[in-house]
Each structure stands twice: as structure tokens, then as C-alpha cells.
Design a protein around this motif. Structure first.
Motif, PDB file in Angstrom:
ATOM      1  N   ASP A 192      -7.502   2.617 -11.090  1.00  0.00           N
ATOM      2  CA  ASP A 192      -7.419   0.951 -10.977  1.00  0.00           C
ATOM      3  C   ASP A 192      -6.938   1.392 -12.959  1.00  0.00           C
ATOM      4  O   ASP A 192      -6.667  -0.203 -13.553  1.00  0.00           O
ATOM      5  N   ASN A 207      -1.718   5.055  -7.305  1.00  0.00           N
ATOM      6  CA  ASN A 207      -3.351   4.706  -6.360  1.00  0.00           C
ATOM      7  C   ASN A 207      -3.892   3.776  -6.911  1.00  0.00           C
ATOM      8  O   ASN A 207      -4.766   4.084  -7.611  1.00  0.00           O
ATOM      9  N   ASP A 225      -4.686   0.702  -5.694  1.00  0.00           N
ATOM     10  CA  ASP A 225      -5.723  -0.466  -4.677  1.00  0.00           C
ATOM     11  C   ASP A 225      -6.680   0.573  -3.537  1.00  0.00           C
ATOM     12  O   ASP A 225      -6.767   1.617  -2.972  1.00  0.00           O
ATOM     13  N   ARG A 226      -7.936   0.071  -4.318  1.00  0.00           N
ATOM     14  CA  ARG A 226      -9.859   0.686  -3.911  1.00  0.00           C
ATOM     15  C   ARG A 226      -9.390   0.163  -2.134  1.00  0.00           C
ATOM     16  O   ARG A 226      -9.795   1.434  -1.287  1.00  0.00           O
ATOM     17  N   SER A 227      -9.274  -1.087  -2.022  1.00  0.00           N
ATOM     18  CA  SER A 227      -9.104  -0.957  -0.610  1.00  0.00           C
ATOM     19  C   SER A 227      -7.670  -0.653   0.194  1.00  0.00           C
ATOM     20  O   SER A 227      -8.164  -0.784   1.908  1.00  0.00           O
ATOM     21  N   ASN A 228      -7.327   0.060  -0.461  1.00  0.00           N
ATOM     22  CA  ASN A 228      -5.852   0.613   0.225  1.00  0.00           C
ATOM     23  C   ASN A 228      -5.085   1.822   0.083  1.00  0.00           C
ATOM     24  O   ASN A 228      -4.080   2.205  -0.602  1.00  0.00           O
ATOM     25  N   PRO A 229      -5.784   2.926  -0.020  1.00  0.00           N
ATOM     26  CA  PRO A 229      -6.632   3.853  -0.964  1.00  0.00           C
ATOM     27  C   PRO A 229      -5.315   4.927  -0.871  1.00  0.00           C
ATOM     28  O   PRO A 229      -4.665   5.094   0.968  1.00  0.00           O
TER      29      PRO A 229
END
Length: 540
Positions: free
Chosen positions: A386, A365, A367-371
Motif C-alpha cells: 500500500d 494489490n 487494499d488490505r480489506s480486499n486482497p
């Protein structure tokens, strides 16, 4: 069948270990003995110094003629046709310093070095042109200690056929005169002075028939190479392939196996963690970061991630603990550097009870924009990770590249080259298909003996030294309750462990720098210096 007595080349060191009576008979039977060189008295009465002096004179005499003979049989590769094939082979990784070819001296030979030497020795490739000269491509690279049961390489290789089926054919590089000379004169396909029958016994001169010139049978690639390769590398099959075939890029998926015992592990928890790997994920936290490769996309697709029992635990004799053997099957379209060993290391942490299976979900996991959402009902939302936590990957010994899978239209694996007359004799030969299975079975039988012996050593030691307390898996049946500062043996695979009295949860550990920062530093440092050197070499 005509029996030909071949000359025997005898070495000084070998003969000095032979009893005097047998030494005399060997010298008389060898090509190094002629009536003009007959000793005035029996070799049994010679001193050691006299024998060594005589043998060295004979070696020099024999070496001169052997060198002339070898030079006369050298292959003119420019006058030979070539075809493109793929080779599938297995190897014992613990015997080698990795798969890939290495320049210069290495502590252990690499698999590709040994395999290429065998191809050169059997005169199937031109040693002077090296790997680039034969278009060498491997399917997947394995590190030191990692084995394979189905590695694949593709290359252009010498052929006896004037026009093999399919587009993968390169005619001789010479003109028509050279080509006609090659067709009229039988090829001498001997391998070396020590193995002069390794190719000659499977090829024959062309002969005239009512339909013109009869083609000789194709080389028996599998048996030829297995004859000169060490037993730790075995060619399993070969396939004709198209001229644009790539062992690396034509592969649909690769299948790895990792073997382990259940000692200290809850296998069901590991299965829970493995299920979370399926599908396409970013695996930057489950691989070794190599800035030299300048990878920016770490997404890979996992097709299979299953743990199954290989065999049940042996009977408990002499108080030796028994655990069944398991295998972790992992198949994917592509893999990152050391990805499998990193995944296994985390699964071991999960199996000990020190980590929850959801840690896998957190590690992919990124991607902070698509958790990611929770993997299953009742779990909290996974943490976004990340940057990679610091941890040790699993041992290399139990890892095997099981298979490299291709479309049927691209490869057609076979053991022999299809000529019935040759295959009949090949089945009886020392390196024929049947004997290959016997060789592999023999290796398996010996390994079982070593297992039994090591089991007895363990039983003998336990007569005097009690086994240490076991706290893993935490809360497991028959396991001691965890106490403060207890020594934990965290499995790393292959019978190795990392011992610690204070376990730090994986997501609370120190983190490595972000991959973008690491890549940029390499580009500005080593990368720029490498580019400058390449520019200078190009100008020269």
C-alpha cells in the motif's frame, strides 16, 4: 495563371555571405532597390563598412513600409466568425521541453507554445487572448522527451464560412453593420510579410451568382499550419466538432507505445508481467505521486498490454551483436502521472530475471480489506503493497502517445476542407497531403542512416575494446553465470542503464509515505499558501 513578382526582403547578415556579383543582382531584384537609390559604382567595389551602412539604411526604409503593410492587414478578430475544431498532430518529443504551454523562458520550447504561435501567425486565433481565448484543450499531457503520433487538441478557430454545418459556430462579436462590412469586403488572410501567400493562395473573395453570394472555401488548416510549423511538428488531420466537445474528456481511450531492444531481457517473462495489468487496478505504486493534484483514487482501466516484435535483428556484421526491436502497446481509458514509464521500468526488472512477474500483481494489490488472490495456479498469495517502493522509472525517449481514440459521432478526421477546386492545387503544393508523407518518409530515411552510422561506430570500437560481460537475463542462453559483486546493467530504456553490484529486490526496498499523508502535508503547507495568495489576488 498570372505570375506576380513579390518583393524580396534582404537582410544584412544574409547579403554579406553572398558573393559580390550575386549580391548586386539580388539588390537590383529586391524591393529595397530603386533607381533613386542606385549606387554610383558597382557594389563589387564597395568596402564592407559601406555595404553594411547601405544595407542598414535600406532595411530601415523597407522595415517602415513593411510595418505599415502588416498593420493594414491585421485581422479584426471581433468581426470574424469562429468554429470549433479538433487538430490531430505528431511531434518529436526529444526536440521539446514537453507538450504543455509554459510561462516565461524555457531551455527548450514546448510543443503547445510552437503550435499556438503557428496558429497566431496564420491568423487563425487571436494571439492577444491566448490559450483561454480560444478554449484550448489537450487530450493528454506528455513530458519532456516523450513523442506523439496522434495527439489531439480542440479549440475555437477562425473560419471563412458564414455558417458552418453543425452547432459549433460563433458569429462575429460586432453588430450587423460590421457583419455586413465583413461580407462585402474580401478578407485579407495573409499570414505574415515573410509568408504572405500562406493563406491568400487558398481563399478568394466572395462573388455573385444566380443564387446570391458564393461562399469562399474553408481554410485548409492542415497545409496552412504545416507551412509555418517546424518539421518536428506535423498536423495530420482536423475535424469539425460540437461546441461542447472536449479533446480531453471526450476521448474513449489513449494508446501508448514503448520501444526497446531485447538486449539483456527475457521477453516472455515481460509478457507474463504485462498480462497482469489488464483490467481495473489501483496503480498508486506504478506512477509518480504528485500531491499538488490531490488525487485520492488511483484506479485506472487497462484495455491492452501486449509486447510484440517490430522487426527482426539486422544481419550480424563486423561482430556487432544484434537484437530485435520490440514494442510494448499499452491502451487504457486514462493514465496517471508517468504511469507508463513506471510500468516499463518494472517490466525491465522482470525481463532481466531479477524480479518475478508476480511482482506486478503485488504492486497493484493495495487494499488490505480486499486482497488479490494468486494470479495463476502455483503462485503464492501476492504481498499487499500500500506504499510505493523506491525505484527509477524508464527513460522518456522510446515512449510515444500513439493515438487518442474518439467515437465516430464526435470526430470525422479529414486532411483537406472539401473544396474540389482548392484541393486540386493543394495536392501539388509544397505542404499538400502528398508532400506530408514525403516529409515524414524523409525523416524516417535519415533516421535509418543515423542507425547505420552508429552501428559502424560500434563495430569500429569493438575492434579494440571487447564488450563487457553480460549477466542478464539471469540464466539466459549464452549469458555468463552470475557471480558475486558482478556489475549488472539494468535496462532503463532508450539505450540507458542503471549499473549496480548489489540488486535489492523491489518489495524489500525503502517505501515512500502513504499517499494520504503526502496529500495532507501538501494541503497544510503549499496548498494553504497557494489558496491564501489566490484569495488576495481575488480581493484585489
Amino acid at each position: 495563371m498570372e505570375v506576380v513578382n513579390k518583393p524580396v526582403k534582404l537582410g544584412v547578415r544574409f547579403l554579406m555571405r553572398v558573393p559580390p556579383g550575386r549580391r548586386h543582382r539580388l539588390l537590383q531584384a529586391s524591393s529595397q532597390y530603386t533607381p533613386s537609390m542606385a549606387a554610383p559604382e558597382s557594389y563589387e567595389n564597395w568596402t564592407r563598412q559601406d555595404l553594411i551602412a547601405r544595407l542598414r539604411r535600406l532595411e530601415r526604409a523597407g522595415g517602415t513600409s513593411a510595418s505599415k503593410s502588416r498593420a493594414g492587414r491585421d485581422v479584426d478578430f471581433a468581426a470574424q466568425p469562429r468554429r470549433k475544431i479538433a487538430l490531430k498532430f505528431c511531434y518529436s518529443g526529444w526536440e521539446y521541453g514537453g507538450l504543455a504551454f509554459q510561462e516565461g523562458h524555457t531551455v527548450l520550447p514546448t510543443v503547445e507554445n510552437v503550435l499556438f504561435d503557428a496558429l497566431a501567425r496564420t491568423r487563425l486565433v487571436d494571439p492577444a487572448k491566448g490559450f483561454d481565448g480560444c478554449g484550448w484543450e489537450r487530450c493528454g499531457r506528455t513530458d519532456r522527451g516523450v513523442s506523439s503520433a496522434g495527439q489531439v487538441v480542440s479549440l475555437w478557430i477562425r473560419t471563412t464560412l458564414d455558417c458552418p454545418d453543425g452547432p459549433s459556430y460563433l458569429p462575429p462579436e460586432r453588430d450587423a453593420v460590421a457583419l455586413s462590412t465583413r461580407r462585402e469586403a474580401p478578407q485579407d488572410a495573409s499570414a505574415s510579410d515573410d509568408d504572405s501567400d500562406s493563406l491568400l493562395d487558398q481563399t478568394e473573395p466572395s462573388s455573385s451568382t444566380a443564387h446570391g453570394t458564393r461562399k469562399r472555401p474553408e481554410f485548409q488548416f492542415v497545409s496552412m499550419l504545416n507551412r509555418v510549423l517546424p518539421i518536428t511538428i506535423r498536423i495530420l488531420a482536423w475535424s469539425p466538432v460540437s461546441s461542447d466537445f472536449s479533446a480531453r474528456f471526450a476521448c474513449r481511450y489513449r494508446h501508448y507505445k514503448y520501444f526497446f531492444t531485447s538486449h539483456g531481457l527475457d521477453v516472455e517473462r515481460m509478457r507474463d508481467g504485462a498480462r497482469r495489468l489488464l483490467g481495473e487496478h489501483d496503480f498508486r505504486n506504478l506512477c509518480k505521486l504528485d500531491p499538488a493534484k490531490q488525487i485520492t483514487s488511483f484506479k485506472r482501466k487497462i484495455l491492452e498490454a501486449e509486447i510484440s516484435e517490430v522487426d527482426s535483428a539486422p544481419s550480424d556484421r563486423g561482430g556487432v551483436p544484434s537484437e530485435p526491436l520490440y514494442v510494448f502497446d499499452l491502451a487504457g481509458t486514462a493514465f496517471l502521472y508517468n504511469q507508463v514509464r513506471h510500468i516499463v521500468a518494472v517490466l525491465f526488472m522482470i525481463g532481466t530475471g531479477l524480479e518475478h512477474p508476480s511482482v506486478i500483481t503485488s504492486l497493484v494489490n493495495v487494499d488490505r480489506s480486499n486482497p488479490y488472490p494468486p494470479f495463476q495456479e502455483g503462485e503464492p498469495a501476492p504481498e499487499i503493497v500500500d506504499t510505493k517502493p523506491v525505484y527509477q522509472m524508464a527513460d522518456s525517449l522510446p515512449l510515444m502517445l500513439w493515438d487518442c481514440v474518439y467515437d465516430e459521432k464526435d470526430v470525422s478526421w479529414r486532411v483537406t476542407s472539401g473544396d474540389p477546386a482548392v484541393e486540386k492545387d493543394l495536392l501539388k503544393s509544397e505542404n499538400g497531403p502528398g508532400n506530408l508523407i514525403q516529409q515524414l518518409g524523409s525523416a524516417y530515411g535519415r533516421s535509418r542512416i543515423f542507425t547505420a552510422l552508429n552501428r559502424q561506430f560500434l563495430a569500429a570500437g569493438q575492434q579494440y575494446i571487447p564488450p563487457p560481460k553480460s549477466y542478464l537475463p539471469i540464466g539466459g542462453p549464452g549469458v555468463d553465470a552470475l557471480v558475486p559483486n558482478a556489475m549488472l546493467d539494468i535496462p532503463l530504456g532508450g539505450g540507458t542503464y542503471r549499473q549496480t553490484t548489489k540488486y535489492v529486490p523491489l518489495l524489500q526496498r525503502d517505501r515512500l509515505e502513504h499517499v494520504d499523508i503526502v496529500n495532507e502535508r501538501w494541503r497544510e503547507g503549499k496548498g494553504s499558501r497557494r489558496a491564501a495568495r489566490q484569495q488576495v489576488d481575488g480581493d484585489e
